[in-house]
Design an enzyme around this catalytic site. Structure first.
Site, PDB file in Angstrom:
ATOM      1  N   ASP A 252       0.851  -1.195   0.000  1.00  0.00           N
ATOM      2  CA  ASP A 252       0.000   0.000   0.000  1.00  0.00           C
ATOM      3  C   ASP A 252       0.882   1.240   0.000  1.00  0.00           C
ATOM      4  OD1 ASP A 252      -3.244   0.376   0.723  1.00  0.00           O
ATOM      5  OD2 ASP A 252      -2.012   2.164   1.026  1.00  0.00           O
TER       6      ASP A 252
ATOM      7  N   LYS B  94     -11.305  -4.889  -6.996  1.00  0.00           N
ATOM      8  CA  LYS B  94     -12.429  -3.961  -6.877  1.00  0.00           C
ATOM      9  C   LYS B  94     -12.573  -3.230  -8.215  1.00  0.00           C
ATOM     10  CE  LYS B  94     -12.361  -0.634  -3.524  1.00  0.00           C
ATOM     11  NZ  LYS B  94     -13.275  -0.805  -2.407  1.00  0.00           N
TER      12      LYS B  94
END
Ligand code: SAM
Length: 311
Positions: A85, A166
């Site tokens: 991340d 996603k």
């Protein structure tokens, strides 16, 4: 919104705190697994855009911890989970963390190095940009994250592996579907029960990674561009994203998670303790360096007339 009020309006937010998940998103991955068994036989996973870490927690609890606690576990045979991340993440047992930008080629190299020549069985990506509310722009930035995820997939995923990403539902959904179909014969767009109906998010569940014959990851972007154009499809039979009306591509779309279970768009009464009051729990792991922290510091300093000190 107060904490108790959010607990009431968002059952998955409350349940996440009760069950020790860092974010309600954990339920989305669990519900996708209920439908698609994505963890079956998985030994190596990449979790892209992982902070604050609830998907990594799911991976740790479903894959790493059971293997570690098994009586015949061997240290060098434990599942490998690599999480990436932009933001730093508090540690999670069994999860290797990399702070980096998934759109940067060097990040893919770091992931590959961790796998030490082996390939991953599963890549998951819950990446989301800071949403602006301008739908076309948000969908575009989101699609760039998916492409970055797919680039990493083409380097680290083994043939037959799975990719969960996603997506934002929008006018380019069928183009995205056609692009993913180039690499995966089975692509389903899933909406877990814990993802609110009011949210444009859904998840592409891509199974059985099979890149086109002779595919060179360097050509990924040229290949994907071809799919979107009516004249560039050549011999690719999934180049029909541009078709309209009855010729349009129909995307397999599936609601998943126990459909009789909690509804993320409903409010639920709060459980009361003996004296009739309700005790709201604190978040399991507040973000350690959230992007809004600097903004709050600047705001506070400007209210105190001290903004120059922070610049
Ligand atoms: N799956 C996570 C969980 O369960 O805790 C939640 C992910 S959150 C919805 C989206 C994340 O995408 C944010 O932490 C953000 O920092 C990350 N992100 C956005 N753009 C990124 C990029 N280019 N590279 C790496 N991470 C990115």
């Amino acid at each position: 919104m107060g904490k108790a009020s959010r607990d009431k309006r968002d059952i998955y937010y409350r349940k996440a705190k009760e069950e020790g998940w860092r974010a309600r998103s954990a339920f989305k991955l669990l519900q996708i697994d209920e439908e698609f068994n994505i963890f079956d036989g998985v030994k190596r996973v990449v979790d892209l855009c992982a902070a604050p870490g609830s998907w990594s927690q799911v991976l740790s609890r479903q894959l790493y911890l059971p293997a570690k606690l098994s009586p015949d576990s061997r240290h060098n045979d434990l599942p490998l989970i690599v999480a990436i991340d932009l933001q730093p993440m508090a540690p999670i047992e069994g999860v290797i963390q990399v702070q980096g930008d998934i759109t940067n080629a060097r990040t893919a190299e770091v992931v590959i190095r961790h796998f030490d020549g082996c390939k991953a069985d599963l890549v998951v990506c819950d990446g989301a940009p800071d949403v602006t509310g301008l739908h076309d722009m948000d969908e575009f930035v989101q699609s760039q994250l998916i492409l970055a995820g797919l680039t990493i997939v083409t380097h680290v995923l083994k043939e037959g592996g799975k990719f969960i990403s996603k997506i934002f539902r929008g006018k380019d959904t069928s183009l995205l579907y056609s692009q993913l179909k180039l690499f995966f014969p089975v692509v389903t767009f899933a909406k877990p029960k814990s993802s609110r109906n009011s949210s444009i998010e859904a998840f592409a569940v891509c199974e059985n990674y099979s890149p086109p014959e002779g595919f060179n990851p360097k050509d990924l972007h040229r290949l994907l561009e071809k799919v979107g154009s009516p004249w560039g499809g050549d011999d690719l039979d999934c180049s029909s994203a541009w078709l309209e009306g009855p010729n349009k591509v129909y995307i397999p779309f599936l609601a998943c998670g126990d459909l009789g279970g909690y509804d993320s768009d409903r409010s639920y009464p709060l459980p009361k303790v003996a004296d009739g009051t309700y005790q709201s729990l604190d978040p399991v792991q507040p973000p350690i360096a959230p992007p809004y922290k600097r903004a709050l510091e600047l705001k506070k300093a400007s209210n105190q007339g001290g903004i120059r000190d922070l610049e």
